[in-house]
Design an enzyme around this catalytic site. Structure first.
Site, PDB file in Angstrom:
ATOM      1  N   THR A 288       0.841  -1.197   0.000  1.00 21.81           N
ATOM      2  CA  THR A 288       0.000   0.000   0.000  1.00 21.81           C
ATOM      3  C   THR A 288       0.872   1.240   0.000  1.00 21.81           C
ATOM      4  O   THR A 288       2.071   1.179   0.296  1.00 21.81           O
ATOM      5  CB  THR A 288      -0.904   0.063   1.237  1.00 21.81           C
ATOM      6  OG1 THR A 288      -0.111   0.388   2.391  1.00 21.81           O
ATOM      7  CG2 THR A 288      -1.638  -1.239   1.465  1.00 21.81           C
ATOM      8  N   ASP A 289       0.292   2.373  -0.278  1.00 23.58           N
ATOM      9  CA  ASP A 289       0.952   3.634  -0.003  1.00 23.58           C
ATOM     10  C   ASP A 289       0.763   3.930   1.491  1.00 23.58           C
ATOM     11  O   ASP A 289       0.058   3.217   2.208  1.00 23.58           O
ATOM     12  CB  ASP A 289       0.374   4.746  -0.873  1.00 23.58           C
ATOM     13  CG  ASP A 289       1.377   5.872  -1.118  1.00 23.58           C
ATOM     14  OD1 ASP A 289       2.298   6.046  -0.289  1.00 23.58           O
ATOM     15  OD2 ASP A 289       1.233   6.593  -2.119  1.00 23.58           O
ATOM     16  N   TYR A 290       1.368   4.993   1.945  1.00 25.43           N
ATOM     17  CA  TYR A 290       1.417   5.362   3.356  1.00 25.43           C
ATOM     18  C   TYR A 290      -0.001   5.454   3.942  1.00 25.43           C
ATOM     19  O   TYR A 290      -0.787   6.295   3.535  1.00 25.43           O
ATOM     20  CB  TYR A 290       2.122   6.707   3.471  1.00 25.43           C
ATOM     21  CG  TYR A 290       2.673   7.074   4.823  1.00 25.43           C
ATOM     22  CD1 TYR A 290       4.036   7.001   5.078  1.00 25.43           C
ATOM     23  CD2 TYR A 290       1.844   7.528   5.839  1.00 25.43           C
ATOM     24  CE1 TYR A 290       4.565   7.372   6.310  1.00 25.43           C
ATOM     25  CE2 TYR A 290       2.357   7.892   7.076  1.00 25.43           C
ATOM     26  CZ  TYR A 290       3.723   7.811   7.305  1.00 25.43           C
ATOM     27  OH  TYR A 290       4.229   8.179   8.535  1.00 25.43           O
ATOM     28  N   THR A 291      -0.322   4.571   4.868  1.00 26.89           N
ATOM     29  CA  THR A 291      -1.637   4.477   5.544  1.00 26.89           C
ATOM     30  C   THR A 291      -2.785   4.264   4.559  1.00 26.89           C
ATOM     31  O   THR A 291      -3.915   4.660   4.825  1.00 26.89           O
ATOM     32  CB  THR A 291      -1.931   5.704   6.437  1.00 26.89           C
ATOM     33  OG1 THR A 291      -2.042   6.886   5.626  1.00 26.89           O
ATOM     34  CG2 THR A 291      -0.853   5.909   7.475  1.00 26.89           C
ATOM     35  N   GLY A 292      -2.498   3.619   3.442  1.00 21.69           N
ATOM     36  CA  GLY A 292      -3.518   3.416   2.425  1.00 21.69           C
ATOM     37  C   GLY A 292      -4.704   2.598   2.907  1.00 21.69           C
ATOM     38  O   GLY A 292      -5.836   2.828   2.483  1.00 21.69           O
TER      39      GLY A 292
END
Length: 765
Positions: A288-292
């Site tokens: 995922t991207d950051y905190t996705g």
């Protein structure tokens, strides 16, 4: 046979059977890897498997804190698969030691970082790099970045960003390769190859292709926003660079923040499984991207447990920072909201990446202190950065041959970017050595020596409003210092310098953080206070060269009309000043070509060359005609078209010659032109090939880039440039999403940019 061994054999056969179904032979090395991982996984608890899917940010832990940090306990407990935002051999070695010596399974960690356009040696921002139009050069930049990052202990980069974007309001356009799927695909593949090589040596690292998918088409150019488009557009105009990166062997993919078809990409099984794995055959892992994952809660997809299960079932393998997997998957497993097969799939893919990097053989493979001393920010790397930066510059205007400048007389160097160490790099320069950047002033001094006199004046701040300037500049760059003087005082000083100068070099434009993540804007002009400076300088009558710093296409109508020479240098990186001086004084002839259209104003956005005709198209060269597709107040034309870029020399194109006017399926024809350097300087020209499908089962663009060659010619030299055109170059995804070439008539265009071309016609039979 013991139960554990039976399980190992079963899992191995399962993996091999899956490979057999794709009809690709399984190598002996793959059999060895799968057997090793199956044995390892047979010993792992569910908690340890889930732990491999967790990617927290460590912060930059100091060596002495490694054992006492909060992250240390999680590593010892098998709750971490990798870390990012930590760099340096000593620090990484200390943390890796915890994983391989103090955890039960002794599984090594991945160490990732946003090595976006270089490590300590910083290259031009990706949008600038794409203007080089030379894939060997692009690959070389990634190779140097991988060498330096790996020498500092990093084995995974969150790059390349391959999102197609046609909206300069979107701040992250600076991180990609512009508007075109073909050019973007070539660059995506080159970057992956540069980072990864064969994933065998200790200077080859995992690439992570982002942001999958369609992130560059966020509505209104506003970051993290919704994306909504037809599947025909997805497959033809936005998907190709992701697929090209997969075909090049990309080891990992990062999910995007935006939603697609009403589902956040992080939770989209259609994107992550149906397209990525089943259609494209991707074998790596998805992060995922950051905190996705937790961000899907705000999208309205459910609570943390629900969205975590949604992501895993969709095909996400690693959770960056959110810790939704770590905190909820075991509960979801018990409640049968996820299956052990999904957890095993994700765990296996993460372990495979570690195996391919060689970390199970040598977990300290990337922790060689001697390499760090010799290979990071070396003179050789800096020379490469200097050469590449100069190649990326785009000469937008050069009336009366103001450029190149003479190495004599008095030069007035004016503007907020004249002697600014912090804003030479551009966004996402997380490992840049700001105190060692070469400013424009220093670069001019290095090239000129005592041959000419340089006078300087700041002339303006970036923005008139100090609060707004802090939002634009200082949030991630506390080293920037605002000049406390009034605008009038600063312009007065600049005019005094201008009066004493033979020529003015105005270093004006955006700061590094004007673009990048969460840096969307609605006004794409040069900030007013800087434009006021430029207008005052123009009134002096002195010749002016605008050295433009920018991370996005800008609306430069006034500048185009009133400033004789404009050199777009983007954000050039570590060797900014030296590269700029090389081009200003003619030691390097500029050859960059735009990879994104520059509009006349923001109201034209989105504006791109590969558009489709309406049923009432405006005739070429026209402005306003009632009941045609146009504006009342401005023409449809861009200020600078895609592929545009001038040179200090001039090039002439002959008419296009085709080897045949008929192309038979399975065969190819050639299209050629004679390119002549008709000027006084040796130079490089990017010869561009475009094709138009005149009649299709669905509407087709007015032209599409299908090839390019960068050619170096001495003054007076000519060369025949030839392109092969095959049926494959004519294929597109039709309404049924089948990749086809339809018989019919085509136009072929060859020229110096997407607008200024010669044409010919052929038929596909």
């Amino acid at each position: 046979m013991k139960r554990a061994n039976i399980l190992v054999v079963f899992l191995t056969l399962l993996v091999l059977n899956g490979s057999a179904q794709t009809k690709k032979p399984v190598s002996a090395e793959d059999v060895k890897m799968n057997t090793f991982i199956s044995k390892l996984m047979a010993k792992m608890t569910v908690d340890e498997k889930i732990g491999q899917l967790n990617l927290p940010s460590s912060g930059d832990i100091t060596t002495g804190q490694a054992n006492s940090s909060d992250i240390s306990k999680k590593i010892k407990d098998g709750q971490v698969g990798g870390l990012f935002n930590i760099k340096g051999v000593d620090k990484i070695k200390a943390v890796q030691k915890i994983a391989v010596e103090n955890s039960r399974m002794k599984i090594p960690l991945l160490f990732g970082m946003d090595v976006i356009h270089g490590y300590n040696t910083v290259f031009p921002i990706p949008l600038g790099m794409s203007c080089v139009w030379d894939m060997n050069t692009v690959q070389k930049s990634a190779r140097v970045a991988a060498i330096e990052a790996s020498a500092s202990g990093i084995n995974w980069t969150f790059s390349p960003m391959v999102d197609i974007s046609r909206d300069p309001r979107w701040g992250r356009i600076s991180e990609g390769s512009g508007e075109d799927a073909y050019l973007g695909s070539q660059i995506a593949a080159a970057m992956v190859k540069g980072y990864q090589g064969k994933l065998q040596a200790n200077n080859e690292i995992l690439a992570c292709v982002k942001h999958y998918a369609l992130y560059g088409a966020a509505e209104a150019g506003r970051d993290y926003n919704t994306t909504d488009m037809s599947k025909v557009r997805m497959y033809n105009e936005y998907f190709p660079p992701y697929k090209a990166a997969v075909d090049a062997g990309a080891a990992s993919i990062m999910a995007s923040f935006n939603e697609v078809d009403g589902i956040p990409a992080t939770g989209s099984k259609w994107l992550m499984t149906d397209v990525l794995r089943k259609q494209w055959g991707f074998k790596g892992f998805v992060v995922t991207d950051y905190t996705g994952i937790p961000e899907m809660i705000a999208h309205g997809m459910g609570d943390l447990q629900t969205v975590s299960a949604l992501a895993l079932n969709a095909g996400i393998d690693m959770d960056m920072v959110g810790e939704g997997f770590l905190g909820t998957l075991k509960k979801s497993l018990a409640e049968k909201k996820v299956g052990i097969a999904q957890i095993d799939r994700a765990c296996r893919l993460v372990l495979q990446a570690k195996y391919k990097l060689g970390l199970f053989t040598d977990p300290y493979k990337f922790c060689n202190a001697e390499r760090a001393e010799k290979e990071v920010f070396s003179p050789a790397n800096r020379q490469v950065a200097r050469e590449i930066a100069a190649e990326s510059f785009v000469l937008l205007k050069n009336n009366n041959n103001v450029l190149p400048l003479k190495k004599s007389g008095t030069i007035g160097l004016i503007g907020p970017l004249a002697d600014n160490t912090a804003n030479m790099y551009g966004t996402w320069s997380v490992a840049a050595l700001f105190d060692k950047s070469v400013t424009v002033l220093q670069g001019l001094k290095n090239v000129l020596g005592d041959k000419a006199k340089i006078l300087t004046a700041r002339g303006a701040n970036f923005l008139a409003d100090s609060t707004m300037e802090h939002r634009y500049v200082n949030i991630h760059n506390p080293t920037y210092k605002r000049d406390p003087r009034t605008e009038a005082e600063m312009i007065k000083e600049a005019l005094e310098v201008a009066k004493k100068s033979d020529v003015i070099v105005a270093t004006i434009g955006e700061g590094s953080e004007f673009t990048g993540e969460s840096s969307s804007v609605t006004d794409i002009q040069i900030p007013e206070t800087q434009k006021n400076l430029l207008k005052a300088l123009a009134k002096t009558g002195k010749p002016i060269v605008l050295v433009l710093f920018t991370g996005r296409p800008l609306a430069l109508n006034w500048e185009q009309e009133n400033i004789p020479a404009i050199l777009n240098v983007w954000f050039p990186g570590s060797e900014a000043g030296n590269a700029i001086a090389d081009v200003l004084f003619g030691d390097v002839n500029p050859s960059g070509k735009l990879s994104a259209t520059f509009p006349q104003n923001v109201g034209q956005v989105p504006l791109y060359y590969a558009h489709k005709n309406t049923g009432r198209p405006l005739a070429e060269g026209k402005w306003f005609e009632k009941f045609r597709s146009n504006y009342l107040d401005v023409s449809n034309d861009p200020l600078y078209p895609f592929g545009f870029g001038l040179s200090y020399t001039s090039f002439n194109y002959s008419d296009v010659k085709l080897s045949s006017n008929a192309l038979t399926k399975g065969k190819s024809i050639t299209a050629s032109v004679t390119l002549s350097n008709t000027g006084k300087y040796e130079g490089k020209e990017v010869v561009q090939l475009y094709i138009q499908d005149l009649v299709g089962s669905i509407t087709r663009p007015v032209k599409e880039l299908k090839g390019f060659q960068k050619v170096n010619l001495k003054a007076g030299e000519s060369k025949t440039v030839t392109f092969n055109i095959s049926e494959n170059d004519l294929k597109f995804y039709n309404a049924d999403l089948k990749f086809v070439a339809e018989p019919g008539d085509f136009k072929v265009f060859i020229g110096t940019n997407s607008r200024d071309v010669k044409e010919a016609s052929f038929t596909l039979k």
